[in-house]
Design an enzyme around this catalytic site. Structure first.
Site, PDB file in Angstrom:
ATOM      1  N   GLY A  21       0.725  -1.165   0.127  1.00  0.00           N
ATOM      2  CA  GLY A  21      -0.074  -0.051   0.055  1.00  0.00           C
ATOM      3  C   GLY A  21       0.839   1.189   0.112  1.00  0.00           C
ATOM      4  N   SER A  22       1.956   1.215  -0.447  1.00  0.00           N
ATOM      5  CA  SER A  22       2.942   2.461  -0.530  1.00  0.00           C
ATOM      6  C   SER A  22       2.320   3.570  -1.425  1.00  0.00           C
ATOM      7  CB  SER A  22       4.419   2.297  -0.957  1.00  0.00           C
ATOM      8  OG  SER A  22       4.350   1.719  -2.138  1.00  0.00           O
ATOM      9  N   ASN A  23       1.557   3.102  -2.395  1.00  0.00           N
ATOM     10  CA  ASN A  23       0.898   4.236  -3.404  1.00  0.00           C
ATOM     11  C   ASN A  23      -0.271   4.626  -2.745  1.00  0.00           C
ATOM     12  OD1 ASN A  23       2.233   4.341  -6.040  1.00  0.00           O
ATOM     13  ND2 ASN A  23       2.520   2.093  -5.499  1.00  0.00           N
TER      14      ASN A  23
ATOM     15  N   LYS B 102      -7.874 -13.681 -10.548  1.00  0.00           N
ATOM     16  CA  LYS B 102      -8.766 -13.050 -11.336  1.00  0.00           C
ATOM     17  C   LYS B 102     -10.051 -13.053 -10.231  1.00  0.00           C
ATOM     18  CE  LYS B 102      -9.947 -17.353 -13.471  1.00  0.00           C
ATOM     19  NZ  LYS B 102     -10.242 -18.087 -14.591  1.00  0.00           N
TER      20      LYS B 102
ATOM     21  N   MET C  42      -3.797  -6.899  -7.564  1.00  0.00           N
ATOM     22  CA  MET C  42      -3.201  -7.806  -8.515  1.00  0.00           C
ATOM     23  C   MET C  42      -4.172  -8.802  -9.068  1.00  0.00           C
ATOM     24  SD  MET C  42      -0.255  -6.616  -8.434  1.00  0.00           S
ATOM     25  CE  MET C  42       1.084  -7.600  -9.382  1.00  0.00           C
TER      26      MET C  42
ATOM     27  N   ILE D 171      -9.345  -7.410 -14.063  1.00  0.00           N
ATOM     28  CA  ILE D 171     -10.818  -6.858 -14.202  1.00  0.00           C
ATOM     29  C   ILE D 171     -11.292  -7.350 -15.561  1.00  0.00           C
ATOM     30  CG2 ILE D 171     -12.210  -4.975 -13.935  1.00  0.00           C
ATOM     31  CD1 ILE D 171     -10.338  -5.299 -11.434  1.00  0.00           C
TER      32      ILE D 171
ATOM     33  N   ASN E 112      -5.569   2.319 -13.533  1.00  0.00           N
ATOM     34  CA  ASN E 112      -4.523   1.354 -13.037  1.00  0.00           C
ATOM     35  C   ASN E 112      -3.027   1.830 -13.011  1.00  0.00           C
ATOM     36  OD1 ASN E 112      -3.233  -1.323 -12.099  1.00  0.00           O
ATOM     37  ND2 ASN E 112      -2.693  -1.587 -14.388  1.00  0.00           N
TER      38      ASN E 112
ATOM     39  N   HIS F 180       0.888   0.811 -13.373  1.00  0.00           N
ATOM     40  CA  HIS F 180       1.777  -0.268 -13.769  1.00  0.00           C
ATOM     41  C   HIS F 180       3.175   0.055 -13.540  1.00  0.00           C
ATOM     42  CE1 HIS F 180       2.674  -4.086 -15.535  1.00  0.00           C
ATOM     43  NE2 HIS F 180       3.282  -3.366 -16.324  1.00  0.00           N
TER      44      HIS F 180
END
Ligand code: GAR
Length: 188
Positions: A11-13, A65, A92, A95, A109, A111
């Site tokens: 969760g650093s972002n 998924k 991860m 979708i 998203n 990436h």
């Protein structure tokens, strides 16, 4: 602008986004909910730290998924938040179309490569092993093509002679932490 964050890992972002919000640097965006498919994810601990509801949402039985039931669980829980924007910050799982249709044009998203290079898993390691000299990170709209949606913004990172996979990963994460909140602020 009501923002829902989805993540599977440390969760650093999410921290970068929530700190930007605290500093008044997220425009009119407000994070209203964090969801994770991983009960042990660091991202869930951010809820109490930042005063945002953070909830584990069961995604069994698959790892990468959602099955049809899980997809409906996710759609219902996210819809209840009335989001204007859904941010995949290290989520991860692929979708699929019913999920996309429920939130058409509202999912972005992050990436860890300069798409369209190195889509899929381990974008940082793929670039490292290929020996490119410039890689980076991308924020893009999510479509049914994995990591193939419209590119919103990117940041480049140069691989220097002394870099290791670990220092490269640190540089890419630092670039992500600047890029993603800035994109959200711009979209708000
Ligand atoms: C980020 O590096 C993000 O780019 C990557 O997961 C990490 C999450 O880190 N996402 C993907 O690889 C998606 N295919 P965080 O949990 O510390 O924010």
């Amino acid at each position: 602008m009501r923002v829902v964050l989805l993540g599977s890992g440390r969760g650093s972002n999410a921290v970068a986004i929530l700190e930007a919000q605290q500093k008044g640097k997220l425009g009119r965006a407000r994070v209203v909910q964090i969801f994770s498919d991983n009960a042990d994810a660091g991202i869930l601990a951010l809820g109490s730290r930042f005063g945002v509801p953070a909830t584990w949402l069961d995604a069994a039985p698959f790892k990468t998924k959602l099955d049809a039931e899980g997809e409906q669980r996710y759609i219902a829980a996210i819809s209840a938040c009335a989001p204007d924007l859904i941010v995949l910050a290290g989520f991860m799982r692929v979708i699929k179309p019913p999920f996309l249709a429920a939130f058409a044009g509202k999912i972005i998203n992050l990436h860890p490569s300069l798409l369209p290079s190195f889509p899929g898993l381990d974008g940082i390691g793929q670039a490292w092993r290929r020996g490119v000299k410039i890689t980076g990170c991308t924020v893009h709209g999510v479509t049914a093509e994995v990591d193939g949606g419209p590119i919103i913004d990117q940041a480049a990172v140069r691989i220097e002679a002394g870099d290791t996979l670990e220092t490269l990963a640190e540089k890419i994460h630092a670039a992500e932490h600047a890029l993603l909140p800035a994109v959200i602020a711009r979209l708000s």
